[in-house]
Design a protein around this motif. Structure first.
Motif, mmCIF file in Angstrom:
data_model
loop_
_atom_site.group_PDB
_atom_site.id
_atom_site.type_symbol
_atom_site.label_atom_id
_atom_site.label_comp_id
_atom_site.label_asym_id
_atom_site.label_seq_id
_atom_site.Cartn_x
_atom_site.Cartn_y
_atom_site.Cartn_z
ATOM 1 N N TYR A 60 64.575 13.491 -25.087
ATOM 2 C CA TYR A 60 65.878 13.354 -24.209
ATOM 3 C C TYR A 60 65.675 15.113 -23.786
ATOM 4 N N ASP A 80 64.630 14.598 -29.756
ATOM 5 C CA ASP A 80 64.790 15.756 -29.004
ATOM 6 C C ASP A 80 64.203 16.760 -29.441
ATOM 7 N N ARG A 105 74.241 12.645 -26.483
ATOM 8 C CA ARG A 105 72.564 11.887 -26.644
ATOM 9 C C ARG A 105 72.699 10.565 -27.037
ATOM 10 N N SER A 159 72.927 14.243 -19.229
ATOM 11 C CA SER A 159 72.635 13.374 -20.499
ATOM 12 C C SER A 159 71.494 12.380 -19.334
ATOM 13 N N VAL A 168 65.993 8.630 -32.724
ATOM 14 C CA VAL A 168 66.271 10.206 -31.160
ATOM 15 C C VAL A 168 64.764 11.118 -31.519
ATOM 16 N N GLU A 201 60.007 5.508 -24.950
ATOM 17 C CA GLU A 201 60.057 6.302 -25.747
ATOM 18 C C GLU A 201 60.065 7.279 -24.611
ATOM 19 N N ARG A 239 70.552 3.331 -22.806
ATOM 20 C CA ARG A 239 68.954 2.601 -22.148
ATOM 21 C C ARG A 239 68.237 2.198 -23.493
ATOM 22 N N ARG A 240 68.214 2.055 -23.960
ATOM 23 C CA ARG A 240 67.215 0.949 -24.921
ATOM 24 C C ARG A 240 67.661 -0.210 -24.601
ATOM 25 N N LEU A 275 70.736 7.478 -25.030
ATOM 26 C CA LEU A 275 69.824 6.893 -25.689
ATOM 27 C C LEU A 275 69.568 5.745 -25.481
ATOM 28 N N THR A 292 66.656 11.764 -19.725
ATOM 29 C CA THR A 292 65.375 12.012 -20.324
ATOM 30 C C THR A 292 64.477 11.977 -19.317
#
Length: 269
Positions: A167, A54, A235, A175, A52, A164, A242-243, A239, A177
Motif C-alpha cells: 500500500y 502495509d 486503506r 490511496s 493487507v 498484490e 482493487r482486488r 485494497l 499501491t
C-alpha cells in the motif's frame, strides 16, 4: 520523483511485494455493515484472501494526514460551493463527460488484458456518447445496454501477475499501491487532456473534473467521520476494491465498490 525512486528500489525483486502470512485483516467492527461485506470479500476466493500489506504505514499515515488537511481547506470547500451552484443534471453531465473521455484508454487496457470484445464495446460506447451524447455529456450508450468499463495500467499489471502490492498513499492523489502508482505514471501520457492546448485550458478542465469528483463523494465524509481510524478505512476499502477489479468482472462488484456516478448522485442528492 518518488515513483521513480520506488520503482528503482523494488522492480528488481517484485516478489518482495508478496504479502506475509500474518498480514492484517479488515476490522469489520470498525466500519459497520458495509465493511463487514468488505472483510468477507477479502477472505473469499475472489477477494484473494491475502489481507493487507502495509510496510510503509508510518510514511503513508503522514501523507494521509497531509491529504486530509488539503481536503479540509481546499477540496471540500470548492466541492461544497460547486454543489451549491450547480444543478444535479449539470453535475451528472460533467461526470458523464469525464467518464466517457477515458473510454479509449480503457479499451487499450482491455486489449492488453486479452479482452478484445470488451475493448470494442468500450470504443463503441465512446463513439456513441461523443456524437449522439453531445461530446459525452449525455449517456445514450447506457440506455441501449452498453456497460461502462474502467481499466487502467495498475489493473493490467495485476491481470499480468502482479496481483498484490504494498500500500502507498500518494500526495494529493490518495490511496494507491506501488503497482498502481507506477500504473498512474504509465497512463499519464495516454491522458486525452494532454492534447488540450493552451496549458491553461487543460488545467482548468482537469480542475473541474477533480472538483466534480470530490462533490460526487461529498456525503461519504459521514462514513469517514464515523470511522475510528480514517487511514485504516481508506486503506482497507481501496485494497479490497482493487482486488475485486483485478480478479473479477466489474458486473459482480458490490454496489459500494462500483465505478458508477449514479450510485453516489442518486443516493446522496
Amino acid at each position: 520523483m518518488l515513483l521513480v525512486a520506488l520503482l528503482a528500489a523494488c522492480s528488481a525483486t517484485p516478489e518482495r511485494d508478496a504479502p506475509p502470512a500474518d498480514v492484517e485483516r479488515v476490522d469489520a467492527a470498525s466500519y459497520g455493515d458495509g465493511a463487514a461485506a468488505a472483510a468477507e470479500a477479502i477472505d473469499s476466493p475472489a477477494g484473494g484472501g491475502n489481507g493487507v500489506f502495509d510496510p510503509w504505514e508510518p510514511f503513508n499515515r503522514q501523507v494521509h494526514n497531509f491529504n486530509l488537511k488539503v481536503d479540509d481547506y481546499i477540496a471540500r470547500p470548492l466541492a461544497t460551493a460547486y454543489r451549491a451552484v450547480t444543478p444535479q443534471p449539470v453535475r451528472k453531465g460533467v461526470g458523464n463527460f469525464f467518464a466517457n473521455l477515458y473510454q479509449p484508454v480503457t479499451a487499450v487496457h482491455l486489449v492488453l488484458q486479452g479482452r478484445p470484445k470488451q475493448a470494442g464495446s468500450a470504443l463503441l460506447r465512446f463513439t456513441m456518447n461523443a456524437t449522439l451524447g453531445l461530446a459525452g455529456f449525455l449517456d445514450p450508450a447506457t440506455e441501449i445496454g452498453l456497460r461502462q468499463y474502467n481499466e487502467d495500467l495498475g489493473q493490467t499489471l495485476g491481470v499480468w501477475g502482479w496481483t498484490e502490492s504494498r500500500y502507498l498513499v500518494l500526495p494529493l492523489m490518495g490511496s494507491s499501491t506501488l503497482r498502481d502508482g507506477i500504473g498512474r505514471a504509465g497512463d499519464a501520457p495516454l491522458n486525452p487532456l494532454r492534447q488540450v492546448d493552451p496549458e491553461r485550458d487543460r488545467f482548468l478542465i482537469q480542475g473541474v473534473g477533480l472538483v466534480d469528483l470530490r462533490a460526487m463523494l461529498m456525503d461519504l465524509g459521514e462514513l469517514e467521520a464515523g470511522a475510528g481510524d480514517s487511514y485504516t478505512l481508506f486503506r482497507d476499502t481501496y485494497l479490497q476494491r482493487r482486488r475485486f477489479q483485478i480478479s473479477t468482472d466489474e458486473d459482480h462488484l458490490p454496489d459500494y465498490l462500483l465505478d458508477d456516478d449514479d450510485y453516489f448522485e442518486d443516493d446522496f442528492d
